[in-house]
Motif scaffolding. Structure first.
Motif, mmCIF file in Angstrom:
data_model
loop_
_atom_site.group_PDB
_atom_site.id
_atom_site.type_symbol
_atom_site.label_atom_id
_atom_site.label_comp_id
_atom_site.label_asym_id
_atom_site.label_seq_id
_atom_site.Cartn_x
_atom_site.Cartn_y
_atom_site.Cartn_z
ATOM 1 N N GLU A 176 71.086 -6.491 -96.316
ATOM 2 C CA GLU A 176 70.178 -7.376 -96.503
ATOM 3 C C GLU A 176 68.886 -6.755 -96.941
ATOM 4 O O GLU A 176 68.027 -7.262 -97.768
ATOM 5 N N ALA A 177 68.577 -5.787 -95.897
ATOM 6 C CA ALA A 177 67.283 -4.897 -96.343
ATOM 7 C C ALA A 177 67.250 -4.402 -97.569
ATOM 8 O O ALA A 177 66.271 -4.196 -98.555
ATOM 9 N N ILE A 178 68.475 -3.725 -98.093
ATOM 10 C CA ILE A 178 68.419 -3.036 -99.402
ATOM 11 C C ILE A 178 68.423 -4.038 -100.254
ATOM 12 O O ILE A 178 67.873 -3.597 -101.529
ATOM 13 N N ILE A 179 68.950 -5.052 -100.351
ATOM 14 C CA ILE A 179 69.034 -6.022 -101.468
ATOM 15 C C ILE A 179 67.700 -6.555 -101.492
ATOM 16 O O ILE A 179 67.115 -6.781 -102.750
ATOM 17 N N ALA A 180 67.145 -6.872 -100.382
ATOM 18 C CA ALA A 180 65.451 -7.347 -100.468
ATOM 19 C C ALA A 180 64.535 -6.382 -101.339
ATOM 20 O O ALA A 180 63.659 -6.874 -102.244
ATOM 21 N N ALA A 181 64.827 -5.094 -100.805
ATOM 22 C CA ALA A 181 64.143 -4.062 -101.672
ATOM 23 C C ALA A 181 64.549 -3.861 -103.016
ATOM 24 O O ALA A 181 63.690 -3.735 -103.804
ATOM 25 N N ALA A 182 65.594 -4.081 -103.502
ATOM 26 C CA ALA A 182 65.869 -3.898 -104.768
ATOM 27 C C ALA A 182 65.364 -5.174 -105.611
ATOM 28 O O ALA A 182 64.822 -4.732 -106.777
ATOM 29 N N LEU A 183 65.395 -6.324 -105.026
ATOM 30 C CA LEU A 183 64.884 -7.467 -105.704
ATOM 31 C C LEU A 183 63.420 -7.305 -106.055
ATOM 32 O O LEU A 183 62.801 -7.352 -106.997
ATOM 33 N N ALA A 184 62.648 -6.884 -104.881
ATOM 34 C CA ALA A 184 61.274 -6.633 -104.999
ATOM 35 C C ALA A 184 60.830 -5.770 -105.846
ATOM 36 O O ALA A 184 59.903 -5.584 -106.618
ATOM 37 N N GLN A 185 61.565 -4.346 -106.093
ATOM 38 C CA GLN A 185 61.303 -3.407 -107.083
ATOM 39 C C GLN A 185 61.423 -4.086 -108.226
ATOM 40 O O GLN A 185 60.760 -3.517 -109.245
ATOM 41 N N ALA A 186 62.513 -4.594 -108.240
ATOM 42 C CA ALA A 186 62.878 -4.874 -110.096
ATOM 43 C C ALA A 186 61.966 -5.863 -110.363
ATOM 44 O O ALA A 186 61.487 -5.767 -111.569
ATOM 45 N N VAL A 187 61.515 -6.837 -109.491
ATOM 46 C CA VAL A 187 60.661 -8.104 -110.079
ATOM 47 C C VAL A 187 59.224 -7.728 -110.041
ATOM 48 O O VAL A 187 58.683 -8.253 -110.815
ATOM 49 N N HIS A 188 58.711 -7.118 -108.686
ATOM 50 C CA HIS A 188 57.167 -6.996 -108.674
ATOM 51 C C HIS A 188 56.886 -5.683 -108.603
ATOM 52 O O HIS A 188 55.764 -5.244 -108.578
ATOM 53 N N GLY A 201 62.578 -7.600 -95.540
ATOM 54 C CA GLY A 201 63.914 -7.170 -95.694
ATOM 55 C C GLY A 201 64.204 -6.254 -94.544
ATOM 56 O O GLY A 201 65.358 -6.363 -94.072
ATOM 57 N N SER A 202 63.152 -5.300 -94.472
ATOM 58 C CA SER A 202 63.792 -4.401 -93.434
ATOM 59 C C SER A 202 63.579 -4.865 -91.840
ATOM 60 O O SER A 202 64.737 -4.431 -91.168
ATOM 61 N N GLY A 203 62.987 -5.901 -91.635
ATOM 62 C CA GLY A 203 63.002 -6.471 -90.480
ATOM 63 C C GLY A 203 64.410 -7.382 -90.113
ATOM 64 O O GLY A 203 64.994 -7.277 -89.295
ATOM 65 N N GLN A 204 64.877 -7.984 -91.592
ATOM 66 C CA GLN A 204 66.149 -8.705 -91.127
ATOM 67 C C GLN A 204 67.504 -7.622 -91.092
ATOM 68 O O GLN A 204 67.983 -7.894 -90.326
ATOM 69 N N GLY A 205 67.109 -6.408 -91.642
ATOM 70 C CA GLY A 205 68.158 -5.446 -91.733
ATOM 71 C C GLY A 205 68.187 -4.971 -90.129
ATOM 72 O O GLY A 205 69.335 -4.647 -89.862
ATOM 73 N N GLN A 206 67.143 -4.717 -89.693
ATOM 74 C CA GLN A 206 67.172 -4.197 -88.224
ATOM 75 C C GLN A 206 67.624 -5.230 -87.314
ATOM 76 O O GLN A 206 68.229 -4.740 -86.466
ATOM 77 N N GLY A 207 67.299 -6.507 -87.540
ATOM 78 C CA GLY A 207 68.032 -7.475 -86.617
ATOM 79 C C GLY A 207 69.256 -7.413 -86.815
ATOM 80 O O GLY A 207 70.048 -7.741 -85.767
ATOM 81 N N ALA A 208 69.762 -7.340 -87.958
ATOM 82 C CA ALA A 208 71.372 -7.480 -88.054
ATOM 83 C C ALA A 208 72.171 -6.493 -87.325
ATOM 84 O O ALA A 208 73.438 -6.525 -86.968
ATOM 85 N N GLY A 209 71.537 -5.331 -87.419
ATOM 86 C CA GLY A 209 72.057 -3.994 -86.742
ATOM 87 C C GLY A 209 72.178 -4.139 -85.343
ATOM 88 O O GLY A 209 72.866 -3.595 -84.853
#
Length: 209
Positions: A176-188, A201-209
């Motif tokens: 999820e963190a990687i998807i969030a970063a990819a979306l942010a980079q591509a769009v913004h 996104g990084s916060g979500q990824g750390q919580g999931a781990g």
């Protein structure tokens, strides 16, 4: 030669081809890319090497066939995802999400891995032609929005997708963190929104781990 159980030779060959491709995908999933060969596939399905050569001339031909069989379903998922969002940003986000969903889905894992495998140029050309189908809806979205060089922009978005998929496969639990970063980079790009979304996104990824 295996006994023909279907009504026609064509039906028999189509069924046998599906069986062979399913077995090849399973072989890659269970034992890795290097385990895939015509000899290992022949042993797995109980066919002789000469019988297998009726379907695939080489390992490269087998790899290209595995990938090609996945592409129509893959392309239909991409096209369907892009029909919903009304704006370009939404379409780009939908494209990235559906591509990453497919590329990290176990069903497509063999095809995705095999795309990166070293192949002779004829087989790589077959795969490139098939992948052009995946970019079509995104190219059309950029063109409809009046964006300059829609083909180039779509290819760059795909580059982000490919990098994100590779990272997701190598770092389980951070999807999820990687998807969030990819979306942010591509769009913004590098704007403030990108930093905020990537941090979330990084916060979500750390919580999931």
């Amino acid at each position: 030669m295996p006994r023909i159980s279907e009504r026609t030779v064509a039906e028999h060959r189509a069924r046998q081809l599906r069986t062979l491709l399913d077995a090849a995908r399973a072989l890659v999933a269970e034992e890795g890319i290097e385990a895939l060969s015509l000899a290992s596939l022949a042993r797995r399905v109980g066919l002789s090497r000469p019988s297998l050569y009726e379907y695939f001339r080489s390992k490269d031909d087998l790899v290209a066939a595995i990938v090609e069989e996945e592409l129509p379903r893959w392309a239909s998922l991409v096209e369907a995802a892009l029909t919903g969002p009304p704006d370009l940003v939404g379409k780009v986000e939908a494209y990235i999400r559906v591509q990453l969903d497919v590329m990290t889905d176990g069903r497509h894992a063999a095809a995705v891995a095999l795309v990166e495998h070293a192949l002779a140029e004829p087989a790589r050309e077959r795969i490139r032609d098939g992948h052009a189908q995946l970019l079509g809806p995104l190219v059309a979205a950029f063109a409809a929005a009046g964006a300059a060089e829609p083909e180039l922009r779509a290819a760059l978005v795909q580059g982000i997708v490919d990098a994100a998929a590779d990272l997701a496969q190598r770092t389980p639990g951070r999807g999820e963190a990687i998807i969030a970063a990819a979306l942010a980079q591509a769009v913004h790009g590098l704007g403030p929104a990108a930093a905020a979304e990537s941090a979330a996104g990084s916060g979500q990824g750390q919580g999931a781990g």
